[in-house]
Design a protein around this motif. Sequence first.
Motif, PDB file in Angstrom:
ATOM      1  N   GLY A 150       0.847  -1.180   0.000  1.00 43.59           N
ATOM      2  CA  GLY A 150       0.000   0.000   0.000  1.00 43.59           C
ATOM      3  C   GLY A 150       0.887   1.235   0.000  1.00 43.59           C
ATOM      4  O   GLY A 150       1.954   1.234   0.613  1.00 43.59           O
ATOM      5  N   ALA A 151       0.457   2.270  -0.716  1.00 40.65           N
ATOM      6  CA  ALA A 151       1.260   3.490  -0.787  1.00 40.65           C
ATOM      7  C   ALA A 151       0.350   4.704  -0.704  1.00 40.65           C
ATOM      8  O   ALA A 151      -0.711   4.753  -1.338  1.00 40.65           O
ATOM      9  CB  ALA A 151       2.072   3.533  -2.078  1.00 40.65           C
ATOM     10  N   TYR A 152       0.789   5.676   0.094  1.00 34.38           N
ATOM     11  CA  TYR A 152       0.117   6.977   0.188  1.00 34.38           C
ATOM     12  C   TYR A 152       1.177   8.026  -0.100  1.00 34.38           C
ATOM     13  O   TYR A 152       1.970   8.385   0.769  1.00 34.38           O
ATOM     14  CB  TYR A 152      -0.493   7.159   1.577  1.00 34.38           C
ATOM     15  N   ILE A 153       1.218   8.463  -1.356  1.00 32.65           N
ATOM     16  CA  ILE A 153       2.246   9.395  -1.812  1.00 32.65           C
ATOM     17  C   ILE A 153       1.546  10.702  -2.157  1.00 32.65           C
ATOM     18  O   ILE A 153       0.882  10.820  -3.192  1.00 32.65           O
ATOM     19  CB  ILE A 153       3.012   8.823  -3.017  1.00 32.65           C
ATOM     20  N   GLY A 184      -5.152   0.105   5.554  1.00 33.18           N
ATOM     21  CA  GLY A 184      -6.504  -0.361   5.832  1.00 33.18           C
ATOM     22  C   GLY A 184      -7.065  -1.339   4.814  1.00 33.18           C
ATOM     23  O   GLY A 184      -7.492  -2.449   5.169  1.00 33.18           O
ATOM     24  N   PRO A 185      -7.096  -0.989   3.519  1.00 33.14           N
ATOM     25  CA  PRO A 185      -7.640  -1.940   2.542  1.00 33.14           C
ATOM     26  C   PRO A 185      -6.867  -3.257   2.500  1.00 33.14           C
ATOM     27  O   PRO A 185      -7.473  -4.325   2.402  1.00 33.14           O
ATOM     28  CB  PRO A 185      -7.517  -1.172   1.215  1.00 33.14           C
ATOM     29  N   VAL A 186      -5.534  -3.188   2.573  1.00 35.10           N
ATOM     30  CA  VAL A 186      -4.730  -4.409   2.473  1.00 35.10           C
ATOM     31  C   VAL A 186      -4.993  -5.328   3.661  1.00 35.10           C
ATOM     32  O   VAL A 186      -5.082  -6.552   3.510  1.00 35.10           O
ATOM     33  CB  VAL A 186      -3.236  -4.064   2.349  1.00 35.10           C
ATOM     34  N   LEU A 187      -5.124  -4.765   4.856  1.00 31.15           N
ATOM     35  CA  LEU A 187      -5.450  -5.581   6.029  1.00 31.15           C
ATOM     36  C   LEU A 187      -6.780  -6.296   5.842  1.00 31.15           C
ATOM     37  O   LEU A 187      -6.929  -7.471   6.217  1.00 31.15           O
ATOM     38  CB  LEU A 187      -5.511  -4.715   7.287  1.00 31.15           C
ATOM     39  N   ILE A 234       4.338  -0.970   3.340  1.00 31.81           N
ATOM     40  CA  ILE A 234       3.590   0.289   3.308  1.00 31.81           C
ATOM     41  C   ILE A 234       4.565   1.449   3.096  1.00 31.81           C
ATOM     42  O   ILE A 234       5.526   1.609   3.848  1.00 31.81           O
ATOM     43  CB  ILE A 234       2.806   0.509   4.622  1.00 31.81           C
ATOM     44  N   ARG A 235       4.311   2.250   2.062  1.00 32.98           N
ATOM     45  CA  ARG A 235       5.101   3.463   1.828  1.00 32.98           C
ATOM     46  C   ARG A 235       4.227   4.678   2.101  1.00 32.98           C
ATOM     47  O   ARG A 235       3.109   4.787   1.593  1.00 32.98           O
ATOM     48  CB  ARG A 235       5.607   3.517   0.386  1.00 32.98           C
ATOM     49  N   VAL A 236       4.742   5.566   2.932  1.00 32.97           N
ATOM     50  CA  VAL A 236       4.085   6.840   3.197  1.00 32.97           C
ATOM     51  C   VAL A 236       5.075   7.949   2.855  1.00 32.97           C
ATOM     52  O   VAL A 236       6.200   7.960   3.359  1.00 32.97           O
ATOM     53  CB  VAL A 236       3.617   6.967   4.662  1.00 32.97           C
ATOM     54  N   TYR A 249      -1.927  -0.057  -4.621  1.00 35.37           N
ATOM     55  CA  TYR A 249      -1.956  -1.268  -3.815  1.00 35.37           C
ATOM     56  C   TYR A 249      -1.542  -2.453  -4.694  1.00 35.37           C
ATOM     57  O   TYR A 249      -1.670  -2.411  -5.918  1.00 35.37           O
ATOM     58  CB  TYR A 249      -3.369  -1.561  -3.284  1.00 35.37           C
ATOM     59  N   SER A 250      -1.069  -3.506  -4.045  1.00 33.39           N
ATOM     60  CA  SER A 250      -0.908  -4.781  -4.734  1.00 33.39           C
ATOM     61  C   SER A 250      -1.198  -5.910  -3.747  1.00 33.39           C
ATOM     62  O   SER A 250      -1.149  -5.702  -2.525  1.00 33.39           O
ATOM     63  CB  SER A 250       0.499  -4.941  -5.325  1.00 33.39           C
ATOM     64  N   LEU A 251      -1.502  -7.066  -4.308  1.00 28.14           N
ATOM     65  CA  LEU A 251      -1.817  -8.232  -3.482  1.00 28.14           C
ATOM     66  C   LEU A 251      -1.314  -9.475  -4.202  1.00 28.14           C
ATOM     67  O   LEU A 251      -1.473  -9.599  -5.424  1.00 28.14           O
ATOM     68  CB  LEU A 251      -3.332  -8.338  -3.259  1.00 28.14           C
ATOM     69  N   GLN A 252      -0.690 -10.384  -3.437  1.00 26.24           N
ATOM     70  CA  GLN A 252      -0.155 -11.616  -4.021  1.00 26.24           C
ATOM     71  C   GLN A 252      -0.585 -12.807  -3.184  1.00 26.24           C
ATOM     72  O   GLN A 252      -0.415 -12.820  -1.955  1.00 26.24           O
ATOM     73  CB  GLN A 252       1.370 -11.583  -4.070  1.00 26.24           C
ATOM     74  N   GLY A 253      -1.164 -13.786  -3.867  1.00 25.67           N
ATOM     75  CA  GLY A 253      -1.511 -15.041  -3.220  1.00 25.67           C
ATOM     76  C   GLY A 253      -1.041 -16.205  -4.065  1.00 25.67           C
ATOM     77  O   GLY A 253      -0.468 -16.022  -5.146  1.00 25.67           O
ATOM     78  N   THR A 254      -1.268 -17.401  -3.602  1.00 21.95           N
ATOM     79  CA  THR A 254      -0.803 -18.580  -4.324  1.00 21.95           C
ATOM     80  C   THR A 254      -1.578 -18.814  -5.616  1.00 21.95           C
ATOM     81  O   THR A 254      -1.099 -19.495  -6.518  1.00 21.95           O
ATOM     82  CB  THR A 254      -0.926 -19.828  -3.435  1.00 21.95           C
TER      83      THR A 254
END
Length: 386
Positions: A150-153, A184-187, A234-236, A249-254
């Motif tokens: 997640g990033a908030y730039i 928040g969204p990633v959690l 997380i990058r702020v 955002y990004s998400l990785q699963g199997t």
Amino acid sequence: MTSELKVGLVGVPRGSGFIRAFQTVNETALVAICDINTEVLNQVGDEHGIKERYTDFEQMAKSDLDVILVSTPMPLHVPQAVIALLEGKHVLSEVPAATDLEQCWHLVNAVKQSGKKYMMAENYTYMKPNVLVRELAQRGLFGEIYFGEGAYIHELKAGSERTKWRRKWQTGRNGSTYPTHSLGPVLQWFGERVCTVSCFGTGHHYHDPRGAHYENEDSTTMMCKTTNGGLIEIRVDMLSNRPHNLTYYSLQGTQGCYEAPRGFGDAPKIWLADYAEKMEWCSLWDFEEEFMPEMWRNPPEEALHAGHGGGDYFEIREFVDSIINDTKPPIDVYEALDMTVPGLVSEASINQGGIPLPVPDFREIQSFPDGLPEPLRDSEIISVQL
């Protein structure tokens, strides 16, 4: 439960963005506003026809309201939420939930003692792409999820001068202390909490108009280990000279992965093993018809025009529903702290060279060491350095 909940709003400059959303939700009536700036208070009151106006928050909290929206500067969120809860009001609070661990303890205890609903208004969790990814994750289509970003730039140097409290509470603290929009969204996609945090920064390359370095390092990265062993990065960054990118955002699963747009014509893209013949990206919107939750299928016109991609409307709608139906708020006090506390711990980590530090779970904390002062009352709140 009455058919119409009477709502009061404290912190008019930011909170005024919620007025239309509350006016759209038929079960509520926004009847009172509070701010120490009488000029802004009266301007907004006249514009929206709101007659009850307060400059004393405790006085408003003692009135016959049902709900109070706290949209004041960050250090006031907990003191005012505690006062409102203990006066028997349900509370919807802006982000983050708290600015230190002592505040977290006070907030949890006020929610327990009052028996009222508390929800943190993390609007990024209600943005359309994030809602769809959450649905796909909860249905197991990513397989076992083990990595997210997640990033908030959001370059805010000028904003820190226009809004003085930002200079102290956002760019004036080191670490990823404003994490909830990115975390928040990633959690929610992981369905876990963060148990350990390490935080690193890039150093100081910018000065404020008075020639002082910002205390916050220009770009901070918070590495979060989750309870099941996953990793969230997380990058702020509120200081670097560059265009904004507030919603990466990004998400990785199997069994799948997702990447949000990075801007300049990019689009949200996804790969799910159960729906792909080749290892190739497709559009996230290919899954909208089958999987989009009801809230976004036929959203009211007001939601489409609300702030933060509709998030400001939907979070109010679901909070009001939790009061009417006596159900758990979508982001209750514990989930609010799950999104907030890792950022508070990151400040200690970055100031100790990035060492990994545990993130307390306030579901398990029955008392706080060394004792705590009583919650701030309104006469003290208005003197807090903003």
